[in-house]
Write a protein that holds these residues in place. Structure first.
Motif, PDB file in Angstrom:
ATOM      1  N   TYR A   1       8.855  -5.322  -6.989  1.00  0.00           N
ATOM      2  CA  TYR A   1       7.498  -4.835  -6.737  1.00  0.00           C
ATOM      3  C   TYR A   1       6.904  -4.251  -8.011  1.00  0.00           C
ATOM      4  O   TYR A   1       7.613  -3.813  -8.914  1.00  0.00           O
ATOM      5  N   GLU A   2       5.582  -4.245  -8.071  1.00  0.00           N
ATOM      6  CA  GLU A   2       4.830  -3.679  -9.186  1.00  0.00           C
ATOM      7  C   GLU A   2       3.910  -2.589  -8.670  1.00  0.00           C
ATOM      8  O   GLU A   2       3.107  -2.819  -7.752  1.00  0.00           O
ATOM      9  N   ASN A   3       4.058  -1.396  -9.246  1.00  0.00           N
ATOM     10  CA  ASN A   3       3.177  -0.280  -8.905  1.00  0.00           C
ATOM     11  C   ASN A   3       1.963  -0.292  -9.825  1.00  0.00           C
ATOM     12  O   ASN A   3       0.822  -0.417  -9.372  1.00  0.00           O
TER      13      ASN A   3
ATOM     14  N   ASP B   1       0.823  -1.215   0.000  1.00  0.00           N
ATOM     15  CA  ASP B   1       0.000   0.000   0.000  1.00  0.00           C
ATOM     16  C   ASP B   1       0.854   1.261   0.000  1.00  0.00           C
ATOM     17  O   ASP B   1       0.368   2.339   0.333  1.00  0.00           O
ATOM     18  N   GLU B   2       2.135   1.125  -0.372  1.00  0.00           N
ATOM     19  CA  GLU B   2       3.017   2.289  -0.455  1.00  0.00           C
ATOM     20  C   GLU B   2       4.080   2.023  -1.509  1.00  0.00           C
ATOM     21  O   GLU B   2       4.430   0.867  -1.784  1.00  0.00           O
ATOM     22  N   ILE B   3       4.569   3.130  -2.111  1.00  0.00           N
ATOM     23  CA  ILE B   3       5.580   3.046  -3.161  1.00  0.00           C
ATOM     24  C   ILE B   3       6.721   3.995  -2.834  1.00  0.00           C
ATOM     25  O   ILE B   3       6.481   5.181  -2.613  1.00  0.00           O
ATOM     26  N   PRO B   4       7.954   3.518  -2.789  1.00  0.00           N
ATOM     27  CA  PRO B   4       8.305   2.106  -2.889  1.00  0.00           C
ATOM     28  C   PRO B   4       7.993   1.389  -1.581  1.00  0.00           C
ATOM     29  O   PRO B   4       8.023   1.998  -0.505  1.00  0.00           O
ATOM     30  N   PRO B   5       7.730   0.105  -1.635  1.00  0.00           N
ATOM     31  CA  PRO B   5       7.449  -0.631  -0.410  1.00  0.00           C
ATOM     32  C   PRO B   5       8.728  -0.921   0.374  1.00  0.00           C
ATOM     33  O   PRO B   5       9.840  -0.831  -0.155  1.00  0.00           O
ATOM     34  N   VAL B   6       8.558  -1.275   1.638  1.00  0.00           N
ATOM     35  CA  VAL B   6       9.669  -1.733   2.459  1.00  0.00           C
ATOM     36  C   VAL B   6       9.925  -3.202   2.135  1.00  0.00           C
ATOM     37  O   VAL B   6       8.986  -3.995   2.034  1.00  0.00           O
ATOM     38  N   ARG B   7      11.179  -3.570   1.945  1.00  0.00           N
ATOM     39  CA  ARG B   7      11.500  -4.974   1.703  1.00  0.00           C
ATOM     40  C   ARG B   7      11.430  -5.711   3.038  1.00  0.00           C
ATOM     41  O   ARG B   7      12.395  -5.768   3.795  1.00  0.00           O
ATOM     42  N   SER B   8      10.259  -6.239   3.321  1.00  0.00           N
ATOM     43  CA  SER B   8       9.985  -6.843   4.620  1.00  0.00           C
ATOM     44  C   SER B   8       9.099  -8.067   4.435  1.00  0.00           C
ATOM     45  O   SER B   8       8.190  -8.064   3.595  1.00  0.00           O
ATOM     46  N   THR B   9       9.340  -9.100   5.244  1.00  0.00           N
ATOM     47  CA  THR B   9       8.506 -10.300   5.191  1.00  0.00           C
ATOM     48  C   THR B   9       7.348 -10.233   6.181  1.00  0.00           C
ATOM     49  O   THR B   9       6.558 -11.181   6.256  1.00  0.00           O
ATOM     50  N   SER B  10       7.225  -9.132   6.932  1.00  0.00           N
ATOM     51  CA  SER B  10       6.188  -9.060   7.968  1.00  0.00           C
ATOM     52  C   SER B  10       5.310  -7.815   7.892  1.00  0.00           C
ATOM     53  O   SER B  10       4.293  -7.748   8.571  1.00  0.00           O
ATOM     54  N   LYS B  11       5.678  -6.829   7.081  1.00  0.00           N
ATOM     55  CA  LYS B  11       4.956  -5.555   7.079  1.00  0.00           C
ATOM     56  C   LYS B  11       3.639  -5.607   6.317  1.00  0.00           C
ATOM     57  O   LYS B  11       2.682  -4.918   6.661  1.00  0.00           O
ATOM     58  N   TYR B  12       3.546  -6.442   5.274  1.00  0.00           N
ATOM     59  CA  TYR B  12       2.378  -6.449   4.397  1.00  0.00           C
ATOM     60  C   TYR B  12       1.695  -7.817   4.425  1.00  0.00           C
ATOM     61  O   TYR B  12       2.342  -8.831   4.679  1.00  0.00           O
ATOM     62  N   PRO B  13       0.390  -7.847   4.096  1.00  0.00           N
ATOM     63  CA  PRO B  13      -0.305  -9.146   4.064  1.00  0.00           C
ATOM     64  C   PRO B  13       0.160 -10.016   2.899  1.00  0.00           C
ATOM     65  O   PRO B  13       0.392  -9.521   1.791  1.00  0.00           O
TER      66      PRO B  13
END
Length: 222
Positions: free
Chosen positions: A123-125, A19-31
């Protein structure tokens, strides 16, 4: 992860809704919206949402190993749309911002032959997408990294020589098949065209083959 005696093909791949660009490279922040074992790094997500993922605003995370052949020199390029970064045995490069599909070069890397850890983020925007990894071994030209070179688990040292001897035959057959296919199909598509020009290679993959992908820049760009 530690190297195992028997190879397991593919890369562990998880997809996230962002839900944000660029996203955080995280395995826990997004569903998480999907997961699979991906057999290669050579695809387009255009119009092909994966499981519960959306067509746009998603992120891909791949982990596993890449089997590096014996070589004198080796270099890679990564193509993504939008952002993408990859790390192979501590060598990281890519661009983590919106971009059209263009190549991002690693430059010549110092890599030992055998199984080396690989981690990739993309990621894809919005709009079109691409995701591809190619290598150039001993300056023989660019080729998509073959499927059998990507593994969920690494190879034990005593298995590497056997595997490399076997897969060298596969690599050569795969290149010959694709070169012949390109001649038959007027250079319109396939995984491993014998091209020395990056821009031509990328153009053919993106614009002439809707099931494949491509992109352009250099090591350790943010």
């Amino acid at each position: 992860q530690t190297a195992n005696a028997e190879p397991t093909p593919g890369l562990a791949t998880t997809y996230y809704t962002i839900d944000e660009i660029p996203p955080v490279r995280s395995t826990s922040k997004y569903p998480v919206c999907g997961s699979e074992v991906e057999n290669n790094i050579n695809r387009s997500y255009n119009g092909e949402p994966f499981e519960n993922c959306t067509v746009d605003l998603f992120m891909v995370h791949m982990t596993g190993f890449i089997t590096i052949p014996e070589h004198n020199t080796i270099a890679f390029w990564l193509a993504t749309d939008d952002g993408g970064r990859i790390n192979i045995d501590g060598n990281e490069w890519g661009n983590w911002n919106d971009r059209h599909c263009g190549w991002m070069a690693s430059g010549e890397l110092q890599l030992d032959a055998g199984s080396q850890p690989l981690e990739l983020w993309m990621y894809e925007n919005g709009g079109n997408t691409c995701l591809m990894l190619a290598w150039n071994i001993n300056n023989t030209g660019w080729a998509i990294v073959p499927t059998l070179r990507l593994l969920l688990t690494g190879l034990a040292d005593n298995f590497n020589n056997i595997f490399n001897n076997h897969i060298l035959i596969y690599d050569n057959d795969f290149t010959d098949h694709n070169n012949n296919h390109n001649k038959y199909n007027n250079d319109k598509h396939h995984d491993n065209p014998a091209r020395n020009n990056n821009n031509d290679f990328i153009h053919d993959f993106i614009y002439n083959n809707p099931s494949h992908n491509d992109d352009h820049s250099s090591v350790n760009n943010n």
